[in-house]
Design an enzyme around this catalytic site. Sequence first.
Site, PDB file in Angstrom:
ATOM      1  N   GLY A 155     -78.463  83.758 -22.824  1.00 59.05           N
ATOM      2  CA  GLY A 155     -77.132  83.951 -23.058  1.00 59.05           C
ATOM      3  C   GLY A 155     -76.679  82.955 -24.040  1.00 59.05           C
ATOM      4  O   GLY A 155     -75.966  83.435 -25.170  1.00 59.05           O
ATOM      5  N   ASN A 206     -67.353  83.255 -15.663  1.00 53.48           N
ATOM      6  CA  ASN A 206     -68.403  83.032 -14.782  1.00 53.48           C
ATOM      7  C   ASN A 206     -67.919  82.085 -13.639  1.00 53.48           C
ATOM      8  O   ASN A 206     -68.687  82.110 -12.532  1.00 53.48           O
ATOM      9  CB  ASN A 206     -69.521  82.108 -15.410  1.00 53.48           C
ATOM     10  CG  ASN A 206     -68.888  80.926 -16.295  1.00 53.48           C
ATOM     11  OD1 ASN A 206     -67.866  81.375 -17.171  1.00 53.48           O
ATOM     12  ND2 ASN A 206     -69.325  79.855 -16.369  1.00 53.48           N
ATOM     13  N   SER A 230     -77.898  87.800 -20.467  1.00 51.22           N
ATOM     14  CA  SER A 230     -78.909  86.908 -20.168  1.00 51.22           C
ATOM     15  C   SER A 230     -79.603  87.431 -18.746  1.00 51.22           C
ATOM     16  O   SER A 230     -79.170  88.020 -18.075  1.00 51.22           O
ATOM     17  CB  SER A 230     -78.201  85.452 -19.779  1.00 51.22           C
ATOM     18  OG  SER A 230     -79.100  84.828 -18.854  1.00 51.22           O
ATOM     19  N   GLY A 231     -80.872  87.272 -19.031  1.00 49.55           N
ATOM     20  CA  GLY A 231     -81.870  87.902 -17.942  1.00 49.55           C
ATOM     21  C   GLY A 231     -81.603  87.300 -16.540  1.00 49.55           C
ATOM     22  O   GLY A 231     -81.487  87.913 -15.716  1.00 49.55           O
ATOM     23  N   CYS A 254     -73.027  73.504 -15.128  1.00 53.69           N
ATOM     24  CA  CYS A 254     -72.879  72.594 -16.332  1.00 53.69           C
ATOM     25  C   CYS A 254     -71.901  71.389 -16.018  1.00 53.69           C
ATOM     26  O   CYS A 254     -72.224  70.322 -16.248  1.00 53.69           O
ATOM     27  CB  CYS A 254     -72.523  73.105 -17.485  1.00 53.69           C
ATOM     28  SG  CYS A 254     -73.350  74.815 -17.600  1.00 53.69           S
TER      29      CYS A 254
HETATM   30  C1  LIG Z   1     -75.186  81.551 -17.680  1.00 54.98           C
HETATM   31  C2  LIG Z   1     -74.039  81.973 -18.849  1.00 54.98           C
HETATM   32  C3  LIG Z   1     -74.551  81.636 -20.032  1.00 54.98           C
HETATM   33  C4  LIG Z   1     -75.813  81.006 -20.688  1.00 54.98           C
HETATM   34  O1  LIG Z   1     -76.857  82.028 -20.265  1.00 54.98           O
HETATM   35  P1  LIG Z   1     -78.129  81.155 -20.532  1.00 54.98           P
HETATM   36  O2  LIG Z   1     -79.273  82.455 -20.472  1.00 54.98           O
HETATM   37  O3  LIG Z   1     -78.400  80.295 -19.146  1.00 54.98           O
HETATM   38  O4  LIG Z   1     -78.489  80.350 -21.798  1.00 54.98           O
HETATM   39  C5  LIG Z   1     -73.510  82.056 -20.951  1.00 54.98           C
HETATM   40  N1  LIG Z   1     -72.218  82.762 -20.751  1.00 54.98           N
HETATM   41  C6  LIG Z   1     -72.089  82.904 -19.375  1.00 54.98           C
HETATM   42  C7  LIG Z   1     -70.736  83.451 -19.004  1.00 54.98           C
HETATM   43  C8  LIG Z   1     -72.951  82.485 -18.292  1.00 54.98           C
HETATM   44  O5  LIG Z   1     -72.654  82.846 -17.100  1.00 54.98           O
END
Ligand SMILES: *Cc1c(COP(=O)(O)O)cnc(C)c1O
Length: 394
Positions: free
Chosen positions: A73, A154, A202-203, A327
Amino acid sequence: MLKTRIYLDNAATTKISDRVFDAMLPYLKEQYGNPSSIYTLGREASIAITNARTKCAELLNAKPAEIYFTSGGSESDNWAIRSVADLMKAKGKNHIITSAFEHHAVLHTLQELEKKGFEVTYLPVYSNGVVKVEDVKAAITDKTALVTIMYANNEIGTVQPIREIGAVCRENGVYFHTDAVQAAPHIHIDVQADNIDLLSISGHKLHAQKGVGLLYCRRGIKLNPLISGGGQERGLRAGTENLAGIIGLAEAMAAANETMDDVNEQHKKFADQIYDAVMKIDRVHFNGDREHCIPSTVNFSFEGVEGESLLLQLDLQGIAASSGSACTSGSLDPSHVLLALGLTHEVAHGSLRISMSEYTTQEEIDKLLEVLPGIISKLRAMSPLWERIVKENK
Ligand SMILES: *Cc1c(COP(=O)(O)O)cnc(C)c1O
């Protein structure tokens, strides 16, 4: 080792499902060819990636040529935003519109662009955590290059009016990117109907592995070359493909698409139970919007409670949850998402995010709701802050 492991932090990451693991395994073992090699083993790997790309495209109602596999992501967000910024700067456009509660992969990218002469408008998300389409419309100027607004948040799970925002962008000739990382496991996304130009997935948020994701980029929009080297990802992102990861991502997206309606219904039931039980606790705030949301994520703030202490107490009971995003929970700054809703620092500090997956069971929710009120009372009994709150509100 604790006997029970109740994992309620699926917005932070998810476990790889059996179905995804089974799909990946051959590509980690027998089918390990380099997709660029011309002999059979390589060609088979290349065909598998082509099939995965086609599957991902179909699920999003996109074309295979519009799907770029990435490391996740964050990379997709960075790539999309920086590319459109560069593309439009050349046309004299240096204004970007976003919301105040985006993921840091978006916000920090925009802050860097601000240092390079871009102007960024951070739209309010109001107390319910939903952006207003009128605000997007009003913020667009003849300098606006891009609107980037997340599909689902998120930390609080609120879903934004993506289709309407996309329509406003279309009308005004402005590119529209959405971070759909949290939406992808729970919402049927259609980039055509939703008027989306660029989209990140994101996977590891949908039961595939960490370190794989995709960027959808509408045909005709030029992406910056990201990694120089071989010709992978149409020459824009070099490096031998994450073969098993990509196969797993496509499988995970297909699986989510098949099960999400049933799973959402289940999550709605659990979310209602959690809401009803938690709102009985004294001086608690629900963060979000119960109507415009993915029901898998619920968020509360408890006055007079320290988020980190709450997480540790839950952990002692075998329950994994979160306070703000992963984070930010490493630092003492309260979540920027909760502050954007208008919560005070003090209240935002006492927040709890519960995020479910298709593996979440009734027993697990029962266990959470059995222990949570006691933990809150215990923490408050030791808190000078709570003592003050009680005194002030006598
Ligand atoms: C987890 C997340 C990301 C980051 O994705 P990664 O694959 O961990 O780099 C970006 N945006 C949102 C909304 C997320 O929840």
